[in-house]
Design a protein around this motif. Structure first.
Motif, PDB file in Angstrom:
ATOM      1  N   ALA A  46      -2.918  -9.705   1.536  1.00 34.55           N
ATOM      2  CA  ALA A  46      -3.244  -9.117   2.415  1.00 34.55           C
ATOM      3  C   ALA A  46      -2.231  -7.932   1.911  1.00 34.55           C
ATOM      4  CB  ALA A  46      -2.756  -9.502   4.038  1.00 34.55           C
ATOM      5  N   GLU A  47      -1.301  -8.295   1.982  1.00 40.12           N
ATOM      6  CA  GLU A  47       0.121  -7.188   1.673  1.00 40.12           C
ATOM      7  C   GLU A  47      -0.759  -6.976  -0.127  1.00 40.12           C
ATOM      8  OE1 GLU A  47       3.811  -7.214   1.681  1.00 40.12           O
ATOM      9  OE2 GLU A  47       3.828  -7.802   3.983  1.00 40.12           O
ATOM     10  N   ALA A  48      -1.374  -7.435  -1.377  1.00 40.25           N
ATOM     11  CA  ALA A  48      -1.965  -7.202  -2.254  1.00 40.25           C
ATOM     12  C   ALA A  48      -2.591  -5.775  -2.199  1.00 40.25           C
ATOM     13  CB  ALA A  48      -1.931  -8.712  -3.274  1.00 40.25           C
ATOM     14  N   ALA A  49      -3.639  -6.528  -0.901  1.00 37.09           N
ATOM     15  CA  ALA A  49      -5.051  -5.328  -1.305  1.00 37.09           C
ATOM     16  C   ALA A  49      -4.459  -4.502  -0.192  1.00 37.09           C
ATOM     17  CB  ALA A  49      -5.548  -6.630   0.489  1.00 37.09           C
ATOM     18  N   VAL A 144      -1.825  -4.547   8.240  1.00 35.98           N
ATOM     19  CA  VAL A 144      -2.084  -5.721   7.970  1.00 35.98           C
ATOM     20  C   VAL A 144      -1.304  -6.525   9.333  1.00 35.98           C
ATOM     21  CG1 VAL A 144      -2.825  -5.628   5.817  1.00 35.98           C
ATOM     22  CG2 VAL A 144      -0.061  -6.120   6.588  1.00 35.98           C
ATOM     23  N   ALA A 145      -0.973  -5.922  10.304  1.00 35.42           N
ATOM     24  CA  ALA A 145       0.083  -6.895  11.553  1.00 35.42           C
ATOM     25  C   ALA A 145      -0.479  -7.378  12.097  1.00 35.42           C
ATOM     26  CB  ALA A 145       0.521  -5.081  12.064  1.00 35.42           C
ATOM     27  N   PRO A 146      -2.840  -7.160  11.993  1.00 39.41           N
ATOM     28  CA  PRO A 146      -3.358  -7.841  13.048  1.00 39.41           C
ATOM     29  C   PRO A 146      -3.729  -9.306  12.882  1.00 39.41           C
ATOM     30  CG  PRO A 146      -3.808  -5.363  13.807  1.00 39.41           C
ATOM     31  CD  PRO A 146      -2.631  -5.988  12.745  1.00 39.41           C
ATOM     32  N   TYR A 147      -4.179  -9.162  11.383  1.00 41.81           N
ATOM     33  CA  TYR A 147      -3.839 -10.192  10.532  1.00 41.81           C
ATOM     34  C   TYR A 147      -2.756 -10.941  10.684  1.00 41.81           C
ATOM     35  CZ  TYR A 147      -5.351 -12.881   6.380  1.00 41.81           C
ATOM     36  OH  TYR A 147      -5.919 -13.931   5.530  1.00 41.81           O
ATOM     37  N   LYS A 148      -1.706 -10.757  10.250  1.00 35.83           N
ATOM     38  CA  LYS A 148      -0.421 -11.416   9.560  1.00 35.83           C
ATOM     39  C   LYS A 148       0.176 -12.112  11.018  1.00 35.83           C
ATOM     40  CE  LYS A 148       2.556  -9.405   6.590  1.00 35.83           C
ATOM     41  NZ  LYS A 148       3.190  -7.916   6.838  1.00 35.83           N
ATOM     42  N   ARG A 149      -0.592 -11.683  12.106  1.00 39.67           N
ATOM     43  CA  ARG A 149      -0.386 -12.659  13.590  1.00 39.67           C
ATOM     44  C   ARG A 149      -1.785 -13.440  14.149  1.00 39.67           C
ATOM     45  NH1 ARG A 149       0.732  -7.652  15.625  1.00 39.67           N
ATOM     46  NH2 ARG A 149      -1.395  -6.486  16.118  1.00 39.67           N
ATOM     47  N   GLU A 150      -2.954 -13.359  13.475  1.00 43.25           N
ATOM     48  CA  GLU A 150      -3.644 -14.450  13.707  1.00 43.25           C
ATOM     49  C   GLU A 150      -3.819 -15.258  12.984  1.00 43.25           C
ATOM     50  OE1 GLU A 150      -8.461 -14.043  12.634  1.00 43.25           O
ATOM     51  OE2 GLU A 150      -7.253 -12.789  14.024  1.00 43.25           O
ATOM     52  N   THR A 151      -3.583 -15.085  11.254  1.00 40.27           N
ATOM     53  CA  THR A 151      -2.827 -15.449  10.325  1.00 40.27           C
ATOM     54  C   THR A 151      -2.007 -16.775  10.681  1.00 40.27           C
ATOM     55  OG1 THR A 151      -3.653 -14.312   8.608  1.00 40.27           O
ATOM     56  CG2 THR A 151      -2.221 -16.372   8.147  1.00 40.27           C
ATOM     57  N   LEU A 152      -0.933 -16.227  11.403  1.00 40.04           N
ATOM     58  CA  LEU A 152       0.205 -17.656  12.013  1.00 40.04           C
ATOM     59  C   LEU A 152      -0.154 -17.803  12.894  1.00 40.04           C
ATOM     60  CD1 LEU A 152       3.320 -14.455  11.497  1.00 40.04           C
ATOM     61  CD2 LEU A 152       2.894 -16.670   9.942  1.00 40.04           C
ATOM     62  N   LEU A 153      -0.377 -17.540  14.187  1.00 35.26           N
ATOM     63  CA  LEU A 153      -0.982 -17.898  15.187  1.00 35.26           C
ATOM     64  C   LEU A 153      -2.451 -19.150  14.224  1.00 35.26           C
ATOM     65  CD1 LEU A 153      -1.330 -18.694  18.084  1.00 35.26           C
ATOM     66  CD2 LEU A 153      -3.169 -17.029  18.468  1.00 35.26           C
ATOM     67  N   ASP A 154      -3.228 -19.205  13.267  1.00 37.27           N
ATOM     68  CA  ASP A 154      -3.850 -20.472  13.302  1.00 37.27           C
ATOM     69  C   ASP A 154      -3.492 -20.745  12.716  1.00 37.27           C
ATOM     70  OD1 ASP A 154      -6.333 -19.049  13.862  1.00 37.27           O
ATOM     71  OD2 ASP A 154      -7.177 -18.014  12.556  1.00 37.27           O
ATOM     72  N   ALA A 155      -2.502 -20.557  11.974  1.00 34.80           N
ATOM     73  CA  ALA A 155      -0.801 -22.063  11.246  1.00 34.80           C
ATOM     74  C   ALA A 155      -0.155 -22.346  11.982  1.00 34.80           C
ATOM     75  CB  ALA A 155      -0.450 -21.035   9.821  1.00 34.80           C
TER      76      ALA A 155
END
Length: 192
Positions: A46-49, A144-155
């Motif tokens: 996500a950060e690379a994007a 990308v903060a919402p994506y990070k939160r969603e990814t961490l919650l999913d994990a």
């Protein structure tokens, strides 16, 4: 049955608890390692994007600006800058002349943490002369903060589900093996 009662029923060094630990520990370590690996990989992508988007926006602006810079057409520069700001969700875009002075600026980077990319504005026709100026663009990392939160919650949810399933399977395995070992022990006792 409560968790405390369950642990009191299970002696710490019984064969059942040993089998449970042998079955559970490697599986939980593997699950944790896999979830951590793939989560960190997704966050890195996500950060690379974001970096790629900023670099692409800088190159596109630098390619679109030579004629406007050569003719000192501020209206065209403003139009191009505003369009790129809106399309690429840039936090900051600055056009600098050959002396490094800001000709036009849109947006701001209040946090100072934005991903910045630069591209040289070359003369029309692609001649390798000295650049006409430079474009600086910045993309805010909070996009990308919402994506990070969603990814961490999913994990975390995946890890919880995997731990629950693994614990249940390990508990069943330890009960079955301990029962079979108890049966073997009783048969050996009868033979002796």
């Amino acid at each position: 049955m409560s968790l405390a009662a369950l642990f009191r029923r299970l002696p710490l060094w019984s064969i059942r608890s040993r089998i449970l630990i042998i079955a559970l520990l490697p599986a939980l370590l593997t699950e944790f390692g896999l979830v951590a690996h793939f989560t960190s990989r997704a966050l890195t992508n996500a950060e690379a994007a974001l970096h790629t988007r900023a670099a692409g926006a800088a190159r596109a602006l630098a390619d679109a600006l030579p004629h406007a810079m050569a003719q000192n057409d501020h209206a065209r520069m403003q139009m191009l800058l505003d369009a790129k700001m809106a399309n690429q969700r840039l936090a900051l875009a600055v056009i600098r002349n050959a002396q490094g002075e800001a000709v036009m600026r849109r947006g701001s980077d209040r946090s100072g943490r934005a991903y910045r990319q630069y591209a040289a504005i070359r003369a029309p026709g692609g001649t390798p002369d000295a650049p006409l100026g430079q474009v600086e663009v910045a993309v805010a990392p909070d996009q990308v903060a919402p994506y990070k939160r969603e990814t961490l919650l999913d994990a975390a949810l995946l890890m919880l589900a995997a731990m629950t399933l693994t614990t249940g399977l390990a508990w069943r395995l330890s009960n079955r093996l301990a029962g079979q070992l108890r049966h073997v022990g009783q048969a050996v006792e009868r033979l002796a």
